[in-house]
Design a protein around this motif. Structure first.
Motif, PDB file in Angstrom:
ATOM      1  N   VAL A 147      10.389   3.199   3.460  1.00 35.85           N
ATOM      2  CA  VAL A 147       9.005   2.721   3.442  1.00 35.85           C
ATOM      3  C   VAL A 147       9.015   1.237   3.748  1.00 35.85           C
ATOM      4  O   VAL A 147       9.833   0.488   3.210  1.00 35.85           O
ATOM      5  CB  VAL A 147       8.341   2.987   2.074  1.00 35.85           C
ATOM      6  N   ARG A 148       8.108   0.806   4.583  1.00 38.65           N
ATOM      7  CA  ARG A 148       7.977  -0.611   4.883  1.00 38.65           C
ATOM      8  C   ARG A 148       6.497  -0.946   4.990  1.00 38.65           C
ATOM      9  O   ARG A 148       5.653  -0.086   5.273  1.00 38.65           O
ATOM     10  CB  ARG A 148       8.703  -0.965   6.179  1.00 38.65           C
ATOM     11  N   TYR A 149       6.191  -2.202   4.770  1.00 43.19           N
ATOM     12  CA  TYR A 149       4.801  -2.663   4.761  1.00 43.19           C
ATOM     13  C   TYR A 149       4.629  -3.758   5.809  1.00 43.19           C
ATOM     14  O   TYR A 149       5.459  -4.659   5.923  1.00 43.19           O
ATOM     15  CB  TYR A 149       4.427  -3.193   3.376  1.00 43.19           C
ATOM     16  N   THR A 150       3.561  -3.647   6.572  1.00 40.64           N
ATOM     17  CA  THR A 150       3.204  -4.667   7.555  1.00 40.64           C
ATOM     18  C   THR A 150       1.815  -5.202   7.209  1.00 40.64           C
ATOM     19  O   THR A 150       1.424  -5.191   6.048  1.00 40.64           O
ATOM     20  CB  THR A 150       3.255  -4.084   8.973  1.00 40.64           C
ATOM     21  N   ASP A 151       1.080  -5.654   8.197  1.00 42.72           N
ATOM     22  CA  ASP A 151      -0.233  -6.260   7.948  1.00 42.72           C
ATOM     23  C   ASP A 151      -1.367  -5.250   8.081  1.00 42.72           C
ATOM     24  O   ASP A 151      -2.443  -5.567   8.614  1.00 42.72           O
ATOM     25  CB  ASP A 151      -0.467  -7.431   8.913  1.00 42.72           C
ATOM     26  N   HIS A 152      -1.148  -4.047   7.613  1.00 43.80           N
ATOM     27  CA  HIS A 152      -2.192  -3.012   7.667  1.00 43.80           C
ATOM     28  C   HIS A 152      -2.747  -2.796   6.257  1.00 43.80           C
ATOM     29  O   HIS A 152      -2.003  -2.420   5.343  1.00 43.80           O
ATOM     30  CB  HIS A 152      -1.625  -1.700   8.214  1.00 43.80           C
ATOM     31  N   TYR A 153      -4.037  -3.043   6.116  1.00 42.13           N
ATOM     32  CA  TYR A 153      -4.709  -2.908   4.821  1.00 42.13           C
ATOM     33  C   TYR A 153      -5.754  -1.798   4.926  1.00 42.13           C
ATOM     34  O   TYR A 153      -6.550  -1.763   5.862  1.00 42.13           O
ATOM     35  CB  TYR A 153      -5.380  -4.223   4.414  1.00 42.13           C
ATOM     36  N   SER A 212       4.356   2.369   9.246  1.00 40.25           N
ATOM     37  CA  SER A 212       4.360   1.628   7.982  1.00 40.25           C
ATOM     38  C   SER A 212       3.270   2.150   7.047  1.00 40.25           C
ATOM     39  O   SER A 212       2.322   2.797   7.471  1.00 40.25           O
ATOM     40  CB  SER A 212       4.144   0.135   8.252  1.00 40.25           C
ATOM     41  N   ASN A 213       3.445   1.861   5.777  1.00 41.52           N
ATOM     42  CA  ASN A 213       2.471   2.267   4.779  1.00 41.52           C
ATOM     43  C   ASN A 213       1.405   1.188   4.596  1.00 41.52           C
ATOM     44  O   ASN A 213       1.590   0.050   5.027  1.00 41.52           O
ATOM     45  CB  ASN A 213       3.155   2.546   3.447  1.00 41.52           C
ATOM     46  N   TRP A 214       0.322   1.587   3.964  1.00 39.19           N
ATOM     47  CA  TRP A 214      -0.721   0.609   3.696  1.00 39.19           C
ATOM     48  C   TRP A 214      -0.180  -0.484   2.779  1.00 39.19           C
ATOM     49  O   TRP A 214       0.486  -0.197   1.798  1.00 39.19           O
ATOM     50  CB  TRP A 214      -1.939   1.279   3.039  1.00 39.19           C
ATOM     51  N   ASN A 215      -0.479  -1.718   3.112  1.00 39.51           N
ATOM     52  CA  ASN A 215      -0.035  -2.832   2.291  1.00 39.51           C
ATOM     53  C   ASN A 215      -0.779  -2.813   0.954  1.00 39.51           C
ATOM     54  O   ASN A 215      -2.002  -2.836   0.921  1.00 39.51           O
ATOM     55  CB  ASN A 215      -0.281  -4.166   3.011  1.00 39.51           C
ATOM     56  N   PRO A 216      -0.022  -2.758  -0.178  1.00 41.31           N
ATOM     57  CA  PRO A 216      -0.723  -2.668  -1.476  1.00 41.31           C
ATOM     58  C   PRO A 216      -1.346  -3.982  -1.932  1.00 41.31           C
ATOM     59  O   PRO A 216      -2.130  -3.986  -2.872  1.00 41.31           O
ATOM     60  CB  PRO A 216       0.400  -2.243  -2.429  1.00 41.31           C
TER      61      PRO A 216
END
Length: 218
Positions: A147-153, A212-216
């Motif tokens: 799992v990784r997080y980028t700039d997607h909200y 990527s997953n939604w940025n928490p």
């Protein structure tokens, strides 16, 4: 005459008991810690052990440190939580099964909303220098989610989809440029595509293109 005999008896008993008392006092001074008074402060003077005793104690402590003691102050480095470790990111093989087989670990696919959907792998971790632990300080930790997080909200994308979805703004934000252009040219599929994308976002079926997953963190 009787008084003289009593005096002689007391004198003889004093002469006999005095050496014995001195021997007992000398023995107790050797065994017990002495007390030295310096001004108003009282310090306890503990006898210093011999060099041979200290050497044997140091050798025994060194031998005890050679094996892990579960009751000791240090835990195994591999048992430390993630907050005390500096771990590398999972290797992205991007559907390359051959590369993952040769490497032995890595991720073929990133993302997923449930535990069953998320792929897991192992990464290399190193203990921070200020943390004291037992065993190798660099090791591989298994079970790390791909799992990784980028700039997607999620909230931002949902607002774009509801207000500017007919222009394909939501799909532009997700990196889906091809479908975003088609949605823009058809004005959101005459409104139908616009509504469908809002529903897909709410049901978690419309995700970022890079996996990527939604940025928490908002």
């Amino acid at each position: 005459m009787r008084q003289k005999l009593i005096i002689y008896g007391i004198f003889i008993s004093f002469v006999i008991t005095s050496p014995a008392a001195e021997a007992i006092q000398a023995r107790s001074d050797k065994e017990q810690a002495q007390t030295v008074v310096s001004g108003t402060a009282v310090q306890s003077v503990v006898p210093v052990q011999s060099s041979s005793a200290s050497a044997s104690s140091s050798s025994s402590s060194a031998s005890s440190n050679s094996a892990f003691n579960p009751l000791g102050p240090n835990v195994m480095c591999s048992f430390l939580p993630r907050d005390f470790l500096e771990c590398k990111e999972p290797i992205d093989h991007r559907y390359n099964l051959t590369a993952k087989t040769e490497k032995g670990y890595g991720c073929l696919l990133f993302g997923g909303s449930t535990y069953e959907d998320v792929e897991h792998t192992k990464v290399q971790c190193t203990v921070y220098t200020d943390i004291d632990c037992f065993g190798p300080r660099t090791f591989y930790r298994d079970g790390v989610p791909c799992v990784r997080y980028t700039d997607h909200y999620f909230v931002t994308t949902l607002i774009y989809s509801m207000l500017l979805g007919f222009l394909g703004m939501d799909r532009f934000c997700l990196g889906q440029t091809g479908t975003a252009v088609g949605k823009l040219l058809t004005m959101g599929g005459v409104g139908v595509w616009w509504i469908i994308d809002v529903i897909l976002l709410i049901t978690n079926n419309l995700l970022p293109e890079d996996g990527s997953n939604w940025n928490p963190y908002v």
